[in-house]
Design a protein around this motif. Structure first.
Motif, PDB file in Angstrom:
ATOM      1  N   ASP A  94       0.842  -1.197   0.000  1.00 16.04           N
ATOM      2  CA  ASP A  94       0.000   0.000   0.000  1.00 16.04           C
ATOM      3  C   ASP A  94       0.877   1.247   0.000  1.00 16.04           C
ATOM      4  OD1 ASP A  94      -2.184   1.651   0.115  1.00 16.04           O
ATOM      5  OD2 ASP A  94      -2.509   1.412   2.270  1.00 16.04           O
ATOM      6  N   GLY A  95       1.316   1.658  -1.182  1.00 17.21           N
ATOM      7  CA  GLY A  95       2.168   2.835  -1.282  1.00 17.21           C
ATOM      8  C   GLY A  95       1.412   4.048  -1.774  1.00 17.21           C
ATOM      9  N   ASP A  96       2.124   5.142  -1.935  1.00 13.47           N
ATOM     10  CA  ASP A  96       1.522   6.397  -2.391  1.00 13.47           C
ATOM     11  C   ASP A  96       1.694   6.540  -3.905  1.00 13.47           C
ATOM     12  OD1 ASP A  96       0.909   7.111   0.249  1.00 13.47           O
ATOM     13  OD2 ASP A  96       2.929   7.901   0.554  1.00 13.47           O
ATOM     14  N   GLY A  97       0.742   7.198  -4.533  1.00 12.55           N
ATOM     15  CA  GLY A  97       0.835   7.451  -5.962  1.00 12.55           C
ATOM     16  C   GLY A  97       0.273   6.292  -6.777  1.00 12.55           C
ATOM     17  N   ALA A  98      -0.122   6.595  -7.997  1.00  5.34           N
ATOM     18  CA  ALA A  98      -0.708   5.600  -8.894  1.00  5.34           C
ATOM     19  C   ALA A  98       0.362   5.032  -9.821  1.00  5.34           C
ATOM     20  CB  ALA A  98      -1.831   6.227  -9.715  1.00  5.34           C
ATOM     21  N   THR A  99       0.452   3.716  -9.895  1.00  4.28           N
ATOM     22  CA  THR A  99       1.420   3.067 -10.778  1.00  4.28           C
ATOM     23  C   THR A  99       0.687   2.263 -11.847  1.00  4.28           C
ATOM     24  OG1 THR A  99       1.596   1.136  -9.313  1.00  4.28           O
ATOM     25  CG2 THR A  99       3.176   2.927  -8.972  1.00  4.28           C
ATOM     26  N   TYR A 100       1.233   2.303 -13.045  1.00  4.33           N
ATOM     27  CA  TYR A 100       0.664   1.582 -14.180  1.00  4.33           C
ATOM     28  C   TYR A 100       1.788   0.841 -14.897  1.00  4.33           C
ATOM     29  CZ  TYR A 100      -2.973   5.143 -13.449  1.00  4.33           C
ATOM     30  OH  TYR A 100      -3.916   5.966 -12.907  1.00  4.33           O
ATOM     31  N   SER A 101       1.420  -0.284 -15.514  1.00  3.86           N
ATOM     32  CA  SER A 101       2.379  -1.038 -16.323  1.00  3.86           C
ATOM     33  C   SER A 101       1.902  -1.045 -17.766  1.00  3.86           C
ATOM     34  CB  SER A 101       2.511  -2.477 -15.819  1.00  3.86           C
ATOM     35  OG  SER A 101       3.128  -2.528 -14.556  1.00  3.86           O
ATOM     36  N   LEU A 102       2.702  -0.503 -18.649  1.00  2.00           N
ATOM     37  CA  LEU A 102       2.432  -0.607 -20.082  1.00  2.00           C
ATOM     38  C   LEU A 102       3.208  -1.818 -20.577  1.00  2.00           C
ATOM     39  CD1 LEU A 102       2.515   3.094 -21.332  1.00  2.00           C
ATOM     40  CD2 LEU A 102       0.619   1.747 -20.469  1.00  2.00           C
ATOM     41  N   ASP A 103       2.572  -2.986 -20.515  1.00  2.00           N
ATOM     42  CA  ASP A 103       3.259  -4.231 -20.846  1.00  2.00           C
ATOM     43  C   ASP A 103       2.567  -4.964 -21.991  1.00  2.00           C
ATOM     44  OD1 ASP A 103       0.994  -4.939 -19.489  1.00  2.00           O
ATOM     45  OD2 ASP A 103       1.947  -6.368 -18.141  1.00  2.00           O
ATOM     46  N   ASN A 104       1.789  -4.224 -22.756  1.00  2.00           N
ATOM     47  CA  ASN A 104       1.159  -4.792 -23.942  1.00  2.00           C
ATOM     48  C   ASN A 104       1.049  -3.677 -24.965  1.00  2.00           C
ATOM     49  OD1 ASN A 104      -0.167  -6.537 -25.685  1.00  2.00           O
ATOM     50  ND2 ASN A 104      -1.558  -7.314 -24.111  1.00  2.00           N
ATOM     51  N   VAL A 105       0.729  -4.026 -26.189  1.00  2.00           N
ATOM     52  CA  VAL A 105       0.625  -3.004 -27.232  1.00  2.00           C
ATOM     53  C   VAL A 105      -0.775  -2.958 -27.821  1.00  2.00           C
ATOM     54  CG1 VAL A 105       3.060  -2.864 -27.862  1.00  2.00           C
ATOM     55  CG2 VAL A 105       1.648  -4.680 -28.851  1.00  2.00           C
ATOM     56  N   ASP A 106      -1.759  -3.216 -26.977  1.00  2.00           N
ATOM     57  CA  ASP A 106      -3.152  -3.073 -27.388  1.00  2.00           C
ATOM     58  C   ASP A 106      -3.434  -1.579 -27.578  1.00  2.00           C
ATOM     59  OD1 ASP A 106      -5.890  -2.806 -27.606  1.00  2.00           O
ATOM     60  OD2 ASP A 106      -6.349  -4.161 -25.949  1.00  2.00           O
ATOM     61  N   PRO A 107      -3.664  -1.128 -28.800  1.00  2.00           N
ATOM     62  CA  PRO A 107      -3.811   0.311 -29.043  1.00  2.00           C
ATOM     63  C   PRO A 107      -4.975   0.935 -28.285  1.00  2.00           C
ATOM     64  CG  PRO A 107      -4.423  -0.944 -31.000  1.00  2.00           C
ATOM     65  CD  PRO A 107      -3.783  -1.905 -30.058  1.00  2.00           C
ATOM     66  N   ALA A 108      -6.081   0.198 -28.139  1.00  2.00           N
ATOM     67  CA  ALA A 108      -7.231   0.756 -27.431  1.00  2.00           C
ATOM     68  C   ALA A 108      -6.898   1.002 -25.964  1.00  2.00           C
ATOM     69  CB  ALA A 108      -8.431  -0.186 -27.551  1.00  2.00           C
ATOM     70  N   ALA A 109      -6.176   0.063 -25.342  1.00  2.00           N
ATOM     71  CA  ALA A 109      -5.828   0.209 -23.928  1.00  2.00           C
ATOM     72  C   ALA A 109      -4.854   1.361 -23.712  1.00  2.00           C
ATOM     73  CB  ALA A 109      -5.230  -1.095 -23.400  1.00  2.00           C
ATOM     74  N   ILE A 110      -3.870   1.477 -24.591  1.00  2.00           N
ATOM     75  CA  ILE A 110      -2.893   2.564 -24.458  1.00  2.00           C
ATOM     76  C   ILE A 110      -3.574   3.910 -24.667  1.00  2.00           C
ATOM     77  CG2 ILE A 110      -0.749   3.545 -25.353  1.00  2.00           C
ATOM     78  CD1 ILE A 110      -0.446   0.826 -23.940  1.00  2.00           C
ATOM     79  N   GLU A 111      -4.418   4.001 -25.677  1.00  2.00           N
ATOM     80  CA  GLU A 111      -5.135   5.244 -25.966  1.00  2.00           C
ATOM     81  C   GLU A 111      -6.000   5.656 -24.780  1.00  2.00           C
ATOM     82  OE1 GLU A 111      -7.132   6.733 -30.018  1.00  2.00           O
ATOM     83  OE2 GLU A 111      -8.343   5.221 -28.984  1.00  2.00           O
ATOM     84  N   ALA A 112      -6.689   4.678 -24.179  1.00  2.00           N
ATOM     85  CA  ALA A 112      -7.569   4.976 -23.045  1.00  2.00           C
ATOM     86  C   ALA A 112      -6.759   5.445 -21.835  1.00  2.00           C
ATOM     87  CB  ALA A 112      -8.384   3.739 -22.677  1.00  2.00           C
ATOM     88  N   LEU A 113      -5.619   4.815 -21.574  1.00  2.00           N
ATOM     89  CA  LEU A 113      -4.797   5.214 -20.426  1.00  2.00           C
ATOM     90  C   LEU A 113      -4.267   6.630 -20.603  1.00  2.00           C
ATOM     91  CD1 LEU A 113      -3.317   4.645 -17.779  1.00  2.00           C
ATOM     92  CD2 LEU A 113      -1.452   3.668 -19.146  1.00  2.00           C
ATOM     93  N   LEU A 114      -3.741   6.932 -21.773  1.00  2.00           N
ATOM     94  CA  LEU A 114      -3.169   8.257 -22.013  1.00  2.00           C
ATOM     95  C   LEU A 114      -4.231   9.350 -21.964  1.00  2.00           C
ATOM     96  CD1 LEU A 114      -0.560   7.464 -24.811  1.00  2.00           C
ATOM     97  CD2 LEU A 114      -0.173   7.782 -22.364  1.00  2.00           C
ATOM     98  N   ALA A 115      -5.453   8.993 -22.289  1.00  2.00           N
ATOM     99  CA  ALA A 115      -6.538   9.970 -22.222  1.00  2.00           C
ATOM    100  C   ALA A 115      -6.998  10.193 -20.786  1.00  2.00           C
ATOM    101  CB  ALA A 115      -7.712   9.512 -23.080  1.00  2.00           C
TER     102      ALA A 115
END
Length: 431
Positions: A94-115
């Protein structure tokens, strides 16, 4: 940490291991433990992973992270072992801040995260030993362009974790980016207790030294007998069960924050041991959720599985309110902690009753030391299983073949027809 193999023995399962066989196997474990110890002493490729708790220095990791923060979000851009270790640690704790892993190249998922995230409050860690991993570099280029478009100076928000040479190392030199080193002789899936897995934890303000101390605690428990070492007990028992037909290894933690750990384990076990016609197929489950789905198959399906149940002994207390409904009054006045432990015990008993081998792993708590101990134990167990099976635990030729082929297809150097001699397509365009 405690590893209990009682429910994996022959008296409880038709594919379980006879106690006498474990006694005989212990001689092979002794020999394998000596080989592992020699590999560690000489810092050989792969075996060097078991030296990481002693050799990883938290200070440069924390310094690199501090140079690109403060930020609200942390993106680990990697794939496989370059991302799963970091995700396992940060999701378990349980740490501070939001962490994400970009470990796939699904364009829809990447687009949604960046938005969805504020790129002006985002830092990223690009992780690739070779600096040539196609998926990692593609995601990095996409995020970099998104930052530039948003008016964010990406060079002030990027940490590079890579080897001594390669495109990423060159990029880091050119832009004077903070750089962390992927340890020599350590395959990515064994690198969680290095800068590869710990940078995201540093971003969250987690105690890196305590994580490493947990690894050292597991290291101290290594012995030349499966009866004296939790890690070697697990690795040897899994090896023996595979030989008796347990070809599916289900990892079922009873803690939602360990769901990423099950995914990490799946890569570790599959990529390390799936060779020469051998290896167990990992399955990921979550207790108690998958008692209502996958447990049906485990109990009543083919007797070809071993189920590993993992839980922390310490949990938060969440009381269940009293109720005046007779049908559910057994819940009132109890606690969610007691309920999930009862679910765990019931699943173990259920599997034993059905003759399905099960192994119980219990850690003291889901804290930095506990997760460090768990990761190290599984790595050492995997290496022991590989030694007993006689496979090269630290290579991944099938994975490399796929990577090379994908690059060739992208460059137009090959087609599906020239890769495998046959291309089967369906849909209107194939008519």
């Amino acid at each position: 940490m405690e590893v209990t193999i009682e429910s994996a023995l022959a008296e409880h399962s038709p594919i379980g291991v006879p106690r006498a066989d474990l006694e005989e196997l212990d001689a092979a474990v002794r020999s394998a433990a000596e080989r592992i110890a020699t590999g560690r002493e000489q810092d050989e490729h792969g075996y060097a992973a078991l030296n990481l708790p002693d050799e990883t220095d938290p200070e440069p990791i924390e310094a690199a992270v501090e140079s690109v923060t403060p930020a609200e979000n942390w993106l680990t851009i990697g794939i496989g072992g370059s991302a799963l270790g970091a995700a396992t640690i940060t999701e378990a704790l349980d740490g501070d801040g939001a962490t994400y892993s970009l470990d796939n190249v699904d364009p829809a998922a990447i687009e949604a995260l960046l938005a969805d995230i504020d790129l002006s409050e985002t830092a990223m860690n690009v992780v690739s030993r070779s600096g040539r991993t196609a998926e990692t570099l593609a995601n990095f280029l996409v995020v970099r362009e998104a930052m530039e478009t948003a008016g964010v100076e990406w060079t002030e928000r990027t940490v590079v974790t890579t080897g001594e040479s390669g495109p990423l190392a060159t990029l880091a030199d050119r832009h004077d980016l903070p750089t962390l080193t992927v340890p020599e002789g350590v395959p990515g899936r064994f690198s969680a207790l290095s800068a590869v897995g710990l940078a995201a934890a540093a971003f969250q303000g987690l105690d890196l030294e305590a994580i490493l101390a947990g690894g050292r605690q597991a290291e101290a428990s290594l012995a030349d007998s499966l009866f004296e070492s939790p890690a070697y007990a697990y690795g040897a028992t899994m090896y023996a069960l595979e030989a008796r037909g347990a070809n599916v290894a289900a990892m079922m933690p009873y803690a939602e924050s360990l769901e990423a750990f099950a995914e990490w384990f799946a890569q570790l076990w599959a990529e390390s041991l799936g060779k020469d016609g051998r290896g167990q197929t990992p399955a990921r489950a979550l207790g108690a959720t998958d008692q209502h789905s996958q447990l049906q198959l485990y109990r009543a399906g083919p007797k070809d599985k071993v189920v590993t149940l993992v839980r922390p002994r310490e949990r938060p207390s969440v009381p269940i309110p009293e109720t005046d409904q007779d049908a559910i009054d057994y819940l009132g006045g109890s606690d969610l902690r007691a309920l999930i432990d009862a679910e765990f015990d019931a699943t173990e008993a259920s599997l034993r009753k059905a003759g399905v081998p099960a192994i119980r792993i219990e850690i003291d708590a889901l804290d930095p030391a506990g997760i460090g101990e768990l990761l190290y134990t599984m790595e050492a167990a995997c290496i022991m299983a590989g030694e007993l099976a006689g496979v090269d635990t630290f290579t991944q030729p099938a994975v490399e073949w796929g990577k090379d082929t994908a690059r060739a297809l992208l460059r137009g150097e090959q087609t599906l027809e020239t890769v495998d001699g046959l291309s089967v397509r369906t849909g209107p365009e194939s008519q």
